[in-house]
Design a protein around this motif. Structure first.
Motif, short mmCIF file in Angstrom:
data_model
loop_
_atom_site.label_atom_id
_atom_site.label_comp_id
_atom_site.label_asym_id
_atom_site.label_seq_id
_atom_site.Cartn_x
_atom_site.Cartn_y
_atom_site.Cartn_z
N UNK A 9 5.70 2.06 -14.13
CA UNK A 9 4.71 2.67 -13.94
C UNK A 9 4.53 3.61 -12.71
N UNK A 10 5.28 3.48 -11.79
CA UNK A 10 5.39 4.24 -10.50
C UNK A 10 6.41 5.35 -10.73
N UNK A 11 7.34 5.05 -11.78
CA UNK A 11 8.16 6.21 -11.95
C UNK A 11 7.39 7.29 -12.85
N UNK A 12 6.88 6.41 -13.60
CA UNK A 12 5.84 7.46 -14.80
C UNK A 12 4.98 8.32 -13.96
N UNK A 13 4.44 7.56 -12.78
CA UNK A 13 3.45 8.35 -11.96
C UNK A 13 4.20 9.59 -11.37
N UNK A 14 5.33 9.49 -10.72
CA UNK A 14 6.25 10.41 -10.27
C UNK A 14 6.64 11.60 -11.16
N UNK A 49 3.07 13.65 -11.85
CA UNK A 49 2.95 14.40 -10.84
C UNK A 49 3.88 15.76 -10.64
N UNK A 50 4.82 15.44 -11.24
CA UNK A 50 6.22 16.40 -11.02
C UNK A 50 5.86 17.21 -12.42
N UNK A 51 5.35 16.79 -13.34
CA UNK A 51 5.33 17.76 -14.68
C UNK A 51 6.71 17.71 -15.32
N UNK A 52 7.33 16.54 -15.30
CA UNK A 52 8.49 16.29 -15.80
C UNK A 52 8.94 14.89 -16.53
N UNK A 53 8.12 14.63 -17.59
CA UNK A 53 8.12 13.50 -18.30
C UNK A 53 9.44 13.37 -19.14
N UNK A 54 10.35 14.55 -19.30
CA UNK A 54 11.71 14.43 -20.08
C UNK A 54 12.53 13.61 -19.27
N UNK A 55 12.75 13.78 -18.09
CA UNK A 55 13.47 13.12 -17.22
C UNK A 55 13.28 11.61 -17.10
N UNK A 61 16.20 9.58 -18.58
CA UNK A 61 16.83 9.13 -17.59
C UNK A 61 16.35 7.97 -16.66
N UNK A 62 14.98 8.18 -16.20
CA UNK A 62 14.48 7.20 -15.29
C UNK A 62 14.18 5.88 -15.88
N UNK A 63 13.52 5.88 -17.17
CA UNK A 63 13.38 4.63 -17.77
C UNK A 63 14.42 3.80 -18.23
#
Length: 206
Positions: free
Chosen positions: A94-99, A102-108, A112-114
């Motif tokens: 959830x915290x990574x999704x929030x970042x 906020x950065x308008x970058x759900x692709x990464x 990558x992150x998930x």
């Protein structure tokens, strides 16, 4: 007159379970206040200065993740591994999704992150589960941890390469995997040799 330790003791020989529960809930409440206050303060300051919520959401999200990591240990007497680990993993995602939002970058986040977070959490969960259930114990534990670390590094390189569209190319991860497997095999050998284990216990005064 003989000394009676039961009469002389000013406190009960066993802790009161109700008092333990009350103490745990008090600590949980105190930690919740200590975590919520700076989060709320940052949100208010951000809203007053800029008229919208921006940087304060990073702080609030991080503190919310810390709350999930810490406070449940005091809310439950004997929390199970799964009951603790699933909320922790969800809080991290959830915290990574929030970042990412906020950065308008759900692709990464999706590519990558998930996957990286799920890979690390899954390996940690498997190791913790095997150790907590005594399926792996003693000198077998370092062997398990080294093997898991090696697999984690290989998985990280695979996820990064797939995200960068490089395909399944292994370069740097093998330089980490080979020493990890070697160290794991050493500990595995030690675990299987009783004479070596006894000598180590003797040297360490265990």
């Amino acid at each position: 007159q003989l000394y009676n330790h039961r009469l002389a003791r000013p406190y009960p020989s066993r802790p009161d379970p109700l008092m333990e529960k009350a103490n745990r809930h008090f600590i949980a409440s105190l930690l919740s206040i200590l975590i919520a206050f700076p989060a709320a303060l940052c949100l208010v300051i951000n809203l007053i200065l800029t008229g919208k919520l921006s940087w304060s959401l990073y702080v609030a999200g991080a503190l919310a993740m810390v709350w999930v990591f810490v406070v449940p240990f005091f809310l439950f007497a004997k929390p199970g591994l799964t009951a603790i680990f699933i909320p922790d993993t969800a809080a991290l995602l959830g915290f990574l999704l929030l970042i990412a939002w906020l950065r308008s970058g759900l692709e990464w986040y999706v590519g990558l992150a998930m996957p990286l977070a799920l890979l690390c959490c899954a390996l940690i969960y498997v190791c913790a589960l095997l150790i907590s259930r005594k399926a792996v114990k003693g000198f077998y534990i370092p062997s398990l941890l080294f093997a898991a670390a090696g697999l984690m590094v290989v998985g990280i390189e695979v996820i990064i390469n797939l995200y960068l569209e490089r395909g399944l190319v292994f370069i740097w991860s093998f330089y980490v995997l080979i020493p990890c497997l070697a160290a794991g095999l050493i500990w595995l050998t030690v675990a299987r040799r009783q004479s070596v284990r006894e000598e180590i216990y003797k040297r360490l005064h265990l």
